[in-house]
Scaffold this motif. Structure first.
Motif, PDB file in Angstrom:
ATOM      1  N   ARG A  32      13.112   1.190   6.811  1.00  0.00           N
ATOM      2  CA  ARG A  32      13.578   1.075   5.427  1.00  0.00           C
ATOM      3  C   ARG A  32      13.116   2.235   4.550  1.00  0.00           C
ATOM      4  NH1 ARG A  32      12.358  -4.357   6.629  1.00  0.00           N
ATOM      5  NH2 ARG A  32      10.279  -4.226   5.706  1.00  0.00           N
ATOM      6  N   ARG A  33      12.088   2.989   4.987  1.00  0.00           N
ATOM      7  CA  ARG A  33      11.508   4.024   4.128  1.00  0.00           C
ATOM      8  C   ARG A  33      11.857   5.438   4.577  1.00  0.00           C
ATOM      9  NH1 ARG A  33      11.674   0.798   0.371  1.00  0.00           N
ATOM     10  NH2 ARG A  33      10.764  -1.204   0.992  1.00  0.00           N
ATOM     11  N   THR A  34      12.855   5.594   5.408  1.00  0.00           N
ATOM     12  CA  THR A  34      13.220   6.949   5.799  1.00  0.00           C
ATOM     13  C   THR A  34      13.840   7.674   4.615  1.00  0.00           C
ATOM     14  OG1 THR A  34      15.453   6.354   6.532  1.00  0.00           O
ATOM     15  CG2 THR A  34      13.673   6.205   8.162  1.00  0.00           C
ATOM     16  N   LEU A  35      13.638   8.979   4.576  1.00  0.00           N
ATOM     17  CA  LEU A  35      14.213   9.792   3.504  1.00  0.00           C
ATOM     18  C   LEU A  35      15.732   9.702   3.515  1.00  0.00           C
ATOM     19  CD1 LEU A  35      13.768  11.964   1.263  1.00  0.00           C
ATOM     20  CD2 LEU A  35      13.994  13.672   3.063  1.00  0.00           C
ATOM     21  N   GLU A  36      16.321   9.752   4.702  1.00  0.00           N
ATOM     22  CA  GLU A  36      17.785   9.717   4.767  1.00  0.00           C
ATOM     23  C   GLU A  36      18.336   8.409   4.215  1.00  0.00           C
ATOM     24  OE1 GLU A  36      21.276   9.699   8.158  1.00  0.00           O
ATOM     25  OE2 GLU A  36      19.609  11.119   8.378  1.00  0.00           O
ATOM     26  N   ARG A  37      17.672   7.305   4.525  1.00  0.00           N
ATOM     27  CA  ARG A  37      18.162   6.018   4.016  1.00  0.00           C
ATOM     28  C   ARG A  37      18.059   5.964   2.493  1.00  0.00           C
ATOM     29  NH1 ARG A  37      17.220   0.160   6.737  1.00  0.00           N
ATOM     30  NH2 ARG A  37      18.073  -1.133   5.064  1.00  0.00           N
ATOM     31  N   ARG A  38      16.961   6.478   1.959  1.00  0.00           N
ATOM     32  CA  ARG A  38      16.804   6.479   0.500  1.00  0.00           C
ATOM     33  C   ARG A  38      17.841   7.387  -0.154  1.00  0.00           C
ATOM     34  NH1 ARG A  38      11.135   6.855  -2.887  1.00  0.00           N
ATOM     35  NH2 ARG A  38      12.036   7.180  -4.942  1.00  0.00           N
ATOM     36  N   MET A  39      18.104   8.541   0.440  1.00  0.00           N
ATOM     37  CA  MET A  39      19.074   9.458  -0.148  1.00  0.00           C
ATOM     38  C   MET A  39      20.497   8.915  -0.034  1.00  0.00           C
ATOM     39  SD  MET A  39      17.447  11.939  -1.604  1.00  0.00           S
ATOM     40  CE  MET A  39      16.365  10.583  -2.138  1.00  0.00           C
ATOM     41  N   ARG A  40      20.783   8.192   1.041  1.00  0.00           N
ATOM     42  CA  ARG A  40      22.118   7.590   1.131  1.00  0.00           C
ATOM     43  C   ARG A  40      22.301   6.535   0.040  1.00  0.00           C
ATOM     44  NH1 ARG A  40      25.642   5.975   6.441  1.00  0.00           N
ATOM     45  NH2 ARG A  40      27.510   5.327   5.281  1.00  0.00           N
ATOM     46  N   ALA A  41      21.277   5.743  -0.197  1.00  0.00           N
ATOM     47  CA  ALA A  41      21.351   4.754  -1.275  1.00  0.00           C
ATOM     48  C   ALA A  41      21.530   5.443  -2.625  1.00  0.00           C
ATOM     49  CB  ALA A  41      20.096   3.882  -1.272  1.00  0.00           C
ATOM     50  N   ALA A  42      20.820   6.558  -2.817  1.00  0.00           N
ATOM     51  CA  ALA A  42      20.961   7.310  -4.067  1.00  0.00           C
ATOM     52  C   ALA A  42      22.370   7.875  -4.193  1.00  0.00           C
ATOM     53  CB  ALA A  42      19.926   8.426  -4.117  1.00  0.00           C
ATOM     54  N   TRP A  95      11.120  13.600  -4.621  1.00  0.00           N
ATOM     55  CA  TRP A  95      11.324  14.114  -3.265  1.00  0.00           C
ATOM     56  C   TRP A  95      10.050  13.976  -2.428  1.00  0.00           C
ATOM     57  CZ3 TRP A  95      15.040  15.755  -0.040  1.00  0.00           C
ATOM     58  CH2 TRP A  95      14.708  16.620   1.000  1.00  0.00           C
ATOM     59  N   TYR A  96       8.932  14.416  -2.984  1.00  0.00           N
ATOM     60  CA  TYR A  96       7.682  14.351  -2.215  1.00  0.00           C
ATOM     61  C   TYR A  96       7.136  12.923  -2.154  1.00  0.00           C
ATOM     62  CZ  TYR A  96       8.044  19.310  -1.850  1.00  0.00           C
ATOM     63  OH  TYR A  96       8.516  20.563  -1.531  1.00  0.00           O
ATOM     64  N   GLU A  97       7.399  12.128  -3.161  1.00  0.00           N
ATOM     65  CA  GLU A  97       7.073  10.699  -3.089  1.00  0.00           C
ATOM     66  C   GLU A  97       7.797  10.042  -1.914  1.00  0.00           C
ATOM     67  OE1 GLU A  97       9.080   6.911  -5.267  1.00  0.00           O
ATOM     68  OE2 GLU A  97       8.578   8.615  -6.556  1.00  0.00           O
ATOM     69  N   ALA A  98       9.103  10.342  -1.788  1.00  0.00           N
ATOM     70  CA  ALA A  98       9.901   9.731  -0.715  1.00  0.00           C
ATOM     71  C   ALA A  98       9.473  10.241   0.657  1.00  0.00           C
ATOM     72  CB  ALA A  98      11.383  10.026  -0.954  1.00  0.00           C
ATOM     73  N   ARG A  99       9.177  11.532   0.743  1.00  0.00           N
ATOM     74  CA  ARG A  99       8.740  12.072   2.036  1.00  0.00           C
ATOM     75  C   ARG A  99       7.382  11.492   2.443  1.00  0.00           C
ATOM     76  NH1 ARG A  99       9.175  18.293   2.933  1.00  0.00           N
ATOM     77  NH2 ARG A  99       8.643  17.494   4.993  1.00  0.00           N
ATOM     78  N   GLU A 102       0.818  -1.215   0.000  1.00  0.00           N
ATOM     79  CA  GLU A 102       0.000   0.000   0.000  1.00  0.00           C
ATOM     80  C   GLU A 102       0.853   1.267   0.000  1.00  0.00           C
ATOM     81  OE1 GLU A 102      -3.726   2.016   2.515  1.00  0.00           O
ATOM     82  OE2 GLU A 102      -2.778   0.159   3.206  1.00  0.00           O
ATOM     83  N   TRP A 103       1.924   1.284   0.816  1.00  0.00           N
ATOM     84  CA  TRP A 103       2.752   2.490   0.881  1.00  0.00           C
ATOM     85  C   TRP A 103       3.342   2.822  -0.477  1.00  0.00           C
ATOM     86  CZ3 TRP A 103       7.695   2.480  -0.778  1.00  0.00           C
ATOM     87  CH2 TRP A 103       8.381   1.256  -0.829  1.00  0.00           C
ATOM     88  N   LYS A 138       5.442   5.325   9.069  1.00  0.00           N
ATOM     89  CA  LYS A 138       5.798   5.496  10.479  1.00  0.00           C
ATOM     90  C   LYS A 138       4.965   4.568  11.369  1.00  0.00           C
ATOM     91  CE  LYS A 138       7.613  10.201  10.508  1.00  0.00           C
ATOM     92  NZ  LYS A 138       7.371  11.612  10.895  1.00  0.00           N
ATOM     93  N   GLY A 139       5.628   3.919  12.300  1.00  0.00           N
ATOM     94  CA  GLY A 139       4.925   3.017  13.197  1.00  0.00           C
ATOM     95  C   GLY A 139       4.691   1.636  12.628  1.00  0.00           C
ATOM     96  N   THR A 140       5.224   1.364  11.424  1.00  0.00           N
ATOM     97  CA  THR A 140       5.078   0.047  10.807  1.00  0.00           C
ATOM     98  C   THR A 140       6.442  -0.625  10.699  1.00  0.00           C
ATOM     99  OG1 THR A 140       5.430   0.692   8.497  1.00  0.00           O
ATOM    100  CG2 THR A 140       3.215   1.037   9.434  1.00  0.00           C
ATOM    101  N   GLU A 141       6.434  -1.875  10.266  1.00  0.00           N
ATOM    102  CA  GLU A 141       7.690  -2.600  10.087  1.00  0.00           C
ATOM    103  C   GLU A 141       8.541  -1.994   8.975  1.00  0.00           C
ATOM    104  OE1 GLU A 141       6.772  -6.663   9.434  1.00  0.00           O
ATOM    105  OE2 GLU A 141       5.973  -7.006  11.452  1.00  0.00           O
ATOM    106  N   GLU A 142       7.897  -1.258   8.040  1.00  0.00           N
ATOM    107  CA  GLU A 142       8.616  -0.664   6.921  1.00  0.00           C
ATOM    108  C   GLU A 142       9.321   0.633   7.298  1.00  0.00           C
ATOM    109  OE1 GLU A 142       9.178  -1.270   3.619  1.00  0.00           O
ATOM    110  OE2 GLU A 142       8.473  -3.300   3.946  1.00  0.00           O
ATOM    111  N   ALA A 143       9.024   1.180   8.472  1.00  0.00           N
ATOM    112  CA  ALA A 143       9.450   2.536   8.807  1.00  0.00           C
ATOM    113  C   ALA A 143      10.942   2.755   8.626  1.00  0.00           C
ATOM    114  CB  ALA A 143       9.025   2.873  10.230  1.00  0.00           C
TER     115      ALA A 143
END
Length: 508
Positions: free
Chosen positions: A375-385, A357-361, A320-321, A368-373
């Motif tokens: 893995r889906r942080t903006l900082e983690r995505r930007m570090r991978a990028a 940017w807004y998709e990632a945010r 869903e996310w 937030k509050g889920t098991e995916e939280a």
């Protein structure tokens, strides 16, 4: 040899006068031929699409009439009227047009000569059009739906047609000045069998039914780039609701899928509120999703009516996310790309970087509050990028100076470097100037350039204004260098250059 008979002094025979006139006409024709070069494709000098767009005039409005007979493999009959203003003296007018048959062209009401030249239609008015004069070009033509999503233009769906004109394919559907720098107002008049539904950008003005056919009329309330035009014809349901501030929303979905899609469709008002909180009031007169039963390989931000594949919502493998974030990506484009439109295709990073940017945010907040939280942080995505950034730049060029797309594969322009690689620039800028200044910049950008075109230099200038210091040197490396600059606040981040970076094409 016999002597040539002479006329009496002071008189000229009819034959002599005819010969003299013919000679003068021939001489004049020779002079005209020498003065006017042979028809050839022209362009406005876009570094990625050099023959796209045409010089010498500014389009103010398009009026496009389409007649669909019910078979999406057959050409549609069409009449495209272009109202423009000449900005230089025009002895010829070039239009972008391919994949259709031209039947007649008129310029300011008079028949005009025309000839194809590459993917241009070269029109010669009966008389030259002077600078500052109005220019009305009416082209009777066909609009051919043959092709594929890879080439752009018409997309054949399970029950009809839709459009996907990005990056340079509107001229496969209708004659136009096919470059985002020349935005214009649009009117669509669509005739189709009455059991079908026709939709287009903007708001519906009228619908009339006579016998077995209906005619639908739509108009845009704001100017639009040709690549954002949308017309869909099929067995569709139109689902309406109200968004923030009473905004009219309309979703266009296959009739059989109305109920199964409703859980997704009703998310739009909340997504609009979320984006308005970040960047300001939604810029158009309506919004909605166009869900097409077609395999395109992408989603597309056509103005006021974003195009989505049906499978995005019906394939249970997508969490869903993820679906939510893709919806927000296309919605963000209504501000970044549709209202504020790139001046050249090299400015594409401004569209896709902001939408990503807004998709990632949104994904970060939604999980937030889920098991995916984590893995889906903006900082983690930007570090991978950041890790992949040098590889992306090597493959596709830096974000603001991308390499041209592969020949015959125009959508290959939509590479990872224009998505996460460009969002990375925004992350670096926020790190450099601080969150408060960055958020002020975002609002000012879409406010100051609303319903117009803007480019990379404009963004650098505004960022410097907001920061209170010259950011041109800082941003130049992020925008134009082959190697990714150091990330402010993250001295430990490193970028590598893989042999063959992965491609991405799920959205535009």
């Amino acid at each position: 040899m016999p002597l040539t008979p002479r006329s009496a002094p002071g008189r000229t025979s009819r034959r002599a006068r005819a010969l003299r006139t013919a000679a003068l006409v021939a001489a004049s024709a020779g002079l005209i031929a020498a003065a006017v070069p042979a028809p050839e494709p022209l362009g406005i000098g876009d570094p990625l699409f050099p023959t796209l767009g045409n010089p010498g005039y500014d389009v103010l409005a398009y009026d496009i009439a389409l007649t669909y007979r019910g078979d999406n493999s057959e050409p549609l009959d069409a009449v495209t009227r272009i109202d423009a203003r000449a900005v230089t003296r025009l002895e010829r007018v070039n239009l972008d047009f391919a994949q259709g048959t031209v039947r007649e062209v008129r310029v300011n009401g008079a028949p005009a000569e025309y000839t194809p030249a590459g993917e241009d239609l070269v029109v010669r008015p009966a008389r030259p059009v002077e600078a500052g004069e109005p220019l009305r070009i009416t082209v009777s033509h066909t609009s051919d739906p043959s092709g594929s999503p890879a080439t752009g233009g018409w997309v054949r769906t399970a029950d009809g047609l839709a459009m996907a004109n990005q990056a340079d394919a509107a001229h496969r559907v209708f004659p136009c000045n096919d470059h985002p720098a020349d935005k214009a107002y649009f009117t669509f008049r669509i005739s189709a069998p009455k059991e079908l539904t026709a939709v287009a950008n903007g708001r519906r003005v009228a619908r009339a039914t006579a016998g077995t056919r209906s005619t639908w009329l739509y108009r845009t309330g704001r100017p639009m780039a040709t690549e954002l035009a949308q017309v869909s014809i099929g067995r569709s349901a139109v689902v309406t609701r109200t968004g923030p501030h009473g905004l009219p929303l309309r979703d266009v979905v296959p009739q059989a899928d109305r109920e199964v899609l409703e859980p997704w469709l009703r998310k739009t008002p909340g997504q609009l509120e979320w984006l308005e909180d970040k960047v300001g009031r939604y810029p158009f007169e309506t919004y909605g999703l166009l869900v097409a039963d077609a395999d395109t390989g992408f989603e597309l931000e056509t103005q006021t009516l974003s195009l989505f594949e049906r499978s995005l919502f019906t394939n249970t493998a997508y969490p869903e996310w993820y679906v939510d974030s893709v919806m927000v990506h296309e919605l963000a484009h209504q501000w970044f790309g549709n209202s504020v439109t790139p001046r050249t295709w090299s400015d594409l990073w401004l569209n896709e970087g902001h939408a990503t940017w807004y998709e990632a945010r949104y994904a970060e907040e939604a999980t937030k509050g889920t098991e995916e939280a984590e893995r889906r942080t903006l900082e983690r995505r930007m570090r991978a990028a950041y890790t992949a950034s040098d590889g992306w730049r090597a493959a596709g060029g830096p974000p603001a100076a991308p390499k041209p797309p592969a020949p015959g594969q125009k959508i290959s322009l939509f590479r990872p470097v224009v998505y996460d690689g460009s969002a990375l620039i925004l992350y670096a800028l926020r790190q450099e100037i601080g969150t408060a200044a960055f958020e002020r910049l975002e609002r000012l950008w879409v406010e100051r350039h609303a319903h117009s075109t803007a480019g990379t230099a404009d963004f650098v200038r505004l960022a410097s204004e907001v920061a209170g210091r010259d950011l041109s040197t800082f941003l130049h490396g992020w925008l134009h260098d082959a190697k990714t600059p150091p990330m402010p606040g993250h001295a430990d981040w490193r970028s590598t250059t893989p042999a063959k970076p992965a491609q991405r094409g799920a959205k535009r």
